[in-house]
Design a protein around this motif. Sequence first.
Motif, PDB file in Angstrom:
ATOM      1  N   PRO A   1       1.199  11.198 -12.077  1.00 16.52           N
ATOM      2  CA  PRO A   1       0.757  10.086 -11.228  1.00 16.52           C
ATOM      3  C   PRO A   1       1.933   9.257 -10.711  1.00 16.52           C
ATOM      4  N   TRP A   2       3.067   9.309 -11.403  1.00 15.49           N
ATOM      5  CA  TRP A   2       4.246   8.542 -10.975  1.00 15.49           C
ATOM      6  C   TRP A   2       4.836   9.086  -9.684  1.00 15.49           C
ATOM      7  N   LEU A   3       4.518  10.324  -9.356  1.00 17.21           N
ATOM      8  CA  LEU A   3       4.884  10.890  -8.057  1.00 17.21           C
ATOM      9  C   LEU A   3       3.704  10.890  -7.099  1.00 17.21           C
ATOM     10  N   THR A   4       2.522  11.091  -7.629  1.00 17.89           N
ATOM     11  CA  THR A   4       1.337  11.179  -6.780  1.00 17.89           C
ATOM     12  C   THR A   4       1.067   9.867  -6.053  1.00 17.89           C
ATOM     13  N   ILE A   5       1.178   8.755  -6.736  1.00 19.30           N
ATOM     14  CA  ILE A   5       0.877   7.453  -6.130  1.00 19.30           C
ATOM     15  C   ILE A   5       1.827   7.154  -4.962  1.00 19.30           C
ATOM     16  N   PRO A   6       3.159   7.271  -5.130  1.00 20.39           N
ATOM     17  CA  PRO A   6       4.019   7.042  -3.964  1.00 20.39           C
ATOM     18  C   PRO A   6       3.758   8.053  -2.839  1.00 20.39           C
ATOM     19  N   ALA A   7       3.431   9.293  -3.205  1.00 21.52           N
ATOM     20  CA  ALA A   7       3.144  10.305  -2.180  1.00 21.52           C
ATOM     21  C   ALA A   7       1.929   9.898  -1.346  1.00 21.52           C
ATOM     22  N   ILE A   8       0.888   9.409  -2.012  1.00 26.46           N
ATOM     23  CA  ILE A   8      -0.318   8.963  -1.294  1.00 26.46           C
ATOM     24  C   ILE A   8       0.016   7.781  -0.388  1.00 26.46           C
ATOM     25  N   VAL A   9       0.802   6.837  -0.896  1.00 26.80           N
ATOM     26  CA  VAL A   9       1.183   5.672  -0.093  1.00 26.80           C
ATOM     27  C   VAL A   9       1.978   6.117   1.137  1.00 26.80           C
ATOM     28  N   ILE A  10       2.961   6.993   0.930  1.00 26.52           N
ATOM     29  CA  ILE A  10       3.825   7.418   2.032  1.00 26.52           C
ATOM     30  C   ILE A  10       3.029   8.218   3.075  1.00 26.52           C
ATOM     31  N   ILE A  11       2.261   9.202   2.624  1.00 29.30           N
ATOM     32  CA  ILE A  11       1.495  10.016   3.571  1.00 29.30           C
ATOM     33  C   ILE A  11       0.411   9.171   4.243  1.00 29.30           C
ATOM     34  N   GLY A  12      -0.239   8.293   3.489  1.00 24.72           N
ATOM     35  CA  GLY A  12      -1.248   7.402   4.066  1.00 24.72           C
ATOM     36  C   GLY A  12      -0.665   6.492   5.122  1.00 24.72           C
ATOM     37  N   ARG A  13       0.515   5.969   4.877  1.00 30.78           N
ATOM     38  CA  ARG A  13       1.183   5.111   5.854  1.00 30.78           C
ATOM     39  C   ARG A  13       1.491   5.890   7.118  1.00 30.78           C
ATOM     40  N   GLU A  14       1.977   7.114   6.965  1.00 30.09           N
ATOM     41  CA  GLU A  14       2.335   7.917   8.136  1.00 30.09           C
ATOM     42  C   GLU A  14       1.115   8.187   9.004  1.00 30.09           C
ATOM     43  N   ILE A  15      -0.005   8.499   8.380  1.00 31.55           N
ATOM     44  CA  ILE A  15      -1.241   8.734   9.135  1.00 31.55           C
ATOM     45  C   ILE A  15      -1.691   7.442   9.818  1.00 31.55           C
TER      46      ILE A  15
END
Length: 186
Positions: free
Chosen positions: A89-103
């Motif tokens: 989750p320590w990688l998943t959470i930033p990944a979701i934030v980054i990809i969500g922001r890009e979209i």
Amino acid sequence: MKQNLPTWLTLLRIALLPVIVVIFYLDAPWARPVSCIIFVLAGITDWLDGYLARLWGVESRFGAFLDPVADKLMVATVLILIVEFDNSPWLTIPAIVIIGREITISALREWMAGMGQRGKVAVGWIGKVKTTAQITSLSMLLYLHDLFGLPIYKMGMAALYVATVLTIWSMVGYMNAAFSDSSTEE
């Protein structure tokens, strides 16, 4: 589509993504460092294509469209690889934030363009710093191994959180710019 070196560099950046993925999954001790090197080279083309387009006066609407698409594809692809590898989750959470922001920002830019106000959400300096931070952190996470006694993967994790903060900061800036007056109301 205007065909020039900056556009070809952007297309090369996209074409390198499957190469990164295939090498990433090879069962060899050199696979992660080689996928990192290719990713870094692709990241350098991000800077080089824009620089050359401005220097040579060959900027185009297609290039302006394709460049951020290539950036987003690079970041999302490597984030997915690393999240799948680490399963944390320590990688998943930033990944979701980054990809969500890009979209979100891509959709915002499309919406603003439809209203003739795309310039309000044009890429700013914080967006460029954000992309650099993302590419730097993802390069370190891709590399995986220690280097000269330095824990590159752990440093990459810390850098990913810095990139995530910059990602949120830039999103807030774009949202503020888009909604700064009533001209964005339907």
